[in-house]
Design a protein around this motif. Sequence first.
Motif, PDB file in Angstrom:
ATOM      1  N   UNK A  58      14.514  34.928  12.456  1.00 13.13           N
ATOM      2  CA  UNK A  58      13.514  33.993  12.950  1.00 13.13           C
ATOM      3  C   UNK A  58      14.105  32.615  13.181  1.00 13.13           C
ATOM      4  N   UNK A  59      13.262  31.706  13.607  1.00 11.57           N
ATOM      5  CA  UNK A  59      13.708  30.327  13.830  1.00 11.57           C
ATOM      6  C   UNK A  59      13.853  29.641  12.478  1.00 11.57           C
ATOM      7  N   UNK A  60      14.922  28.904  12.311  1.00 14.57           N
ATOM      8  CA  UNK A  60      15.138  28.230  11.029  1.00 14.57           C
ATOM      9  C   UNK A  60      15.968  26.971  11.228  1.00 14.57           C
ATOM     10  N   UNK A  61      15.821  26.074  10.284  1.00 15.20           N
ATOM     11  CA  UNK A  61      16.570  24.823  10.297  1.00 15.20           C
ATOM     12  C   UNK A  61      16.772  24.412   8.847  1.00 15.20           C
ATOM     13  N   UNK A  62      17.640  23.443   8.632  1.00 18.15           N
ATOM     14  CA  UNK A  62      17.923  22.960   7.283  1.00 18.15           C
ATOM     15  C   UNK A  62      17.800  21.445   7.250  1.00 18.15           C
ATOM     16  N   UNK A  63      16.999  20.940   6.313  1.00 22.40           N
ATOM     17  CA  UNK A  63      16.850  19.500   6.132  1.00 22.40           C
ATOM     18  C   UNK A  63      17.489  19.103   4.807  1.00 22.40           C
ATOM     19  N   UNK A  64      17.900  17.860   4.727  1.00 24.89           N
ATOM     20  CA  UNK A  64      18.436  17.311   3.483  1.00 24.89           C
ATOM     21  C   UNK A  64      17.552  16.141   3.070  1.00 24.89           C
ATOM     22  N   UNK A  65      16.967  16.257   1.875  1.00 23.84           N
ATOM     23  CA  UNK A  65      16.118  15.199   1.330  1.00 23.84           C
ATOM     24  C   UNK A  65      16.831  14.571   0.139  1.00 23.84           C
ATOM     25  N   UNK A  66      17.011  13.250   0.169  1.00 26.95           N
ATOM     26  CA  UNK A  66      17.654  12.525  -0.927  1.00 26.95           C
ATOM     27  C   UNK A  66      16.645  11.596  -1.591  1.00 26.95           C
ATOM     28  N   UNK A  67      16.587  11.688  -2.917  1.00 24.40           N
ATOM     29  CA  UNK A  67      15.683  10.831  -3.701  1.00 24.40           C
ATOM     30  C   UNK A  67      16.490  10.183  -4.824  1.00 24.40           C
ATOM     31  N   UNK A  68      16.021   9.065  -5.370  1.00 24.85           N
ATOM     32  CA  UNK A  68      16.762   8.407  -6.457  1.00 24.85           C
ATOM     33  C   UNK A  68      16.988   9.351  -7.634  1.00 24.85           C
ATOM     34  N   UNK A  69      18.197   9.361  -8.128  1.00 27.32           N
ATOM     35  CA  UNK A  69      18.560  10.262  -9.231  1.00 27.32           C
ATOM     36  C   UNK A  69      18.046   9.718 -10.561  1.00 27.32           C
ATOM     37  N   UNK A  70      17.892  10.650 -11.531  1.00 20.66           N
ATOM     38  CA  UNK A  70      17.586  10.229 -12.895  1.00 20.66           C
ATOM     39  C   UNK A  70      16.253  10.698 -13.420  1.00 20.66           C
ATOM     40  N   UNK A  71      15.282  10.958 -12.558  1.00 20.30           N
ATOM     41  CA  UNK A  71      13.953  11.369 -13.003  1.00 20.30           C
ATOM     42  C   UNK A  71      13.737  12.827 -12.614  1.00 20.30           C
TER      43      UNK A  71
END
Length: 667
Positions: free
Chosen positions: A371-384
Amino acid sequence: MKNMVSVDYDINDYLPDDSPSTVAINVLEQEFEGGIPNARVMVSNVTIPQALDYKEKLEAIDGVSAVTWLDDSVDITTPFDNLDEKVVETYYKDNTALFTVTIEEDKRIEAVAEIKDLVGGDNAIAGSAVATADATTNTVSEIQTITVIAVLFVLLVLLVTTNYWLEPLVILIGLGVAIVINDGTNLMFGEISFVTNAAGSVLQLAVSLDYSVFLIHRFEECRLENSDPQSAMIDALCKSTSSILSSGLTTVIGFLALVLMRFKIGPDLGLALAKGVAISLIVVFVFMPAFILSVYKLLDKSKHKQLLPSFRRFGEFVRKISIPMVCIFLLIFIPSYLASNANNYYFGSSHIFGEGTRLGDDTAAIESVFGKSDTYVLMVPAGDTATEKELSNELHTLPQVSDIISYVDLAGAEVPLEYLDEKTISQLISEDYSRMVISVNADYEGQETFDLIQKIRDIASEYYPNEYYLAGEGVSTYDLMNTVMDDMLKVNMLAIGAVFLVLLVSLHSISLPVILVLSIETAIWLNLSVPYFMDTTIFYIAYLIISSIQLGATVDYAILMTDRYKENRQSFDKKQAVVQTISDVTVSILTSGSVLTVVGLLMGYISTNQLLAQLGLFIGRGTIFSLAIVLFVLPGLLYLFDRLIVQPPKHKIKHTRKQNEPKEQEA
């Protein structure tokens, strides 16, 4: 120097520096070694051990910075019945493995070639990195083919339309000097886009052709009145400078309007084309006079009979149908405007290579299995980690999300955290950020994809307001859509306003600029309405660029028609002025217009890059519409608005229709 100018084939590189996806990519590159996954590799008829072996070989290829597969998300030593079926089928289905690969930008061509050799022709590789690599390798040879055919066609057209066998060679040498200088001075930009590289030289050839033709023809006319060649050249320059400059300036301004685009392919193409036309003008006024004077004796020896028939009968035909054509024009210009704004668009690069190409076929093969697919990268502040876990859980509720690889997902899964090696952890956590690699069952673009991206951004904002970064091909395409749509009105209004102002100053009339701009704009609307009626999806970038290119390149025909009509009105009545004008300018207009048409159609039918092909078709088809309106509609408009645009002649008109009849019959 041209070979020293590098070419960028990645559309996403031309997003504004402050767009969210561009900022996210910059942060990602600073924080993590692996970039955004930009390729998918599918290998059929493999077992789990064989798939792991392929993964190791892919990771060993120079230029491949990361390879993600099923073993990065779950413990594959666990029985498959105990694993999440949705996650498993994201990477392995029907004995077919799908690897998500990250390829380094500066090694795309070599890495993609190695991957193709590794998996062979029976398997498939797709993605933005593959599209960029294929565009880089294919476009160079295609441009060379287009250029050779275009030059041969120009030579043929000039041989037919000029009166000297050597004249085409003289004109082509002048054009060649201008094009070589323009290509070399592109070095000042450091790097140019693939659109500029593909279209720049051939467009400069097509739109600058008539400057040299007009000068050399004026020189021939002046020599009939002045036997001294140098004096004749001075007279030719005095008589032609105004027309050549007004045509050149409107073309330059039409191209410069692209500079206002936030999407940086616009400024890249606009500056290169405007510079090219400006250089062509300088060459015509500085180099060509001296060059023509040095070879005019050779030109005289190569004189031949006129090969084309008189266009006076064509002028009579146009005069008879001009008013009905104006009526048709008035009926279609509003519907064409509405249709031109109702098209469906592609915004990114995912559809640049379609059916019949290796990439198009491979993409279809992958989508038929996974099927159709894609990949995203989500970055959030580390530590929590608690907040990260809540965020991950909510993202998992989105039906399009098939898998998330992150520190909290792996730590909370059946795989113990200590099982993760240092390399894997370094890909998921940096000093400042935690990284989530999100696999989604979604196309690279489209309304459903854009809605999904906005939902992910909204969810991330709930947990990390103004502190998260989201990147990926679909994300960049979403930002690209917002950028180019904001550019449309601004670029068009500036181009129309600037051209109108130049015409206002050069023609000393308010009504004429309105007539000329409306004529060419209607040709543009007709051009852009064709995909709507054919139910064809178009690339918005081509849609955006063609408006300025067609306006700048073809308004010259309308200027030439108008100037000659005003000149003929000093000797003829309205009807005969129309006939005489058509007879005078048809060869010049068709010479330049046919070249621009053929150049565009060559790009359209030779380029495998569908964005360039569509831009070429727009140029070729748009020129035909412009020619049709200038030759069949504009004469009628000039006739109807004659009192507004022509000063009454100071002497009585002597040339009437009756007095011209013998000449017409003879013709």
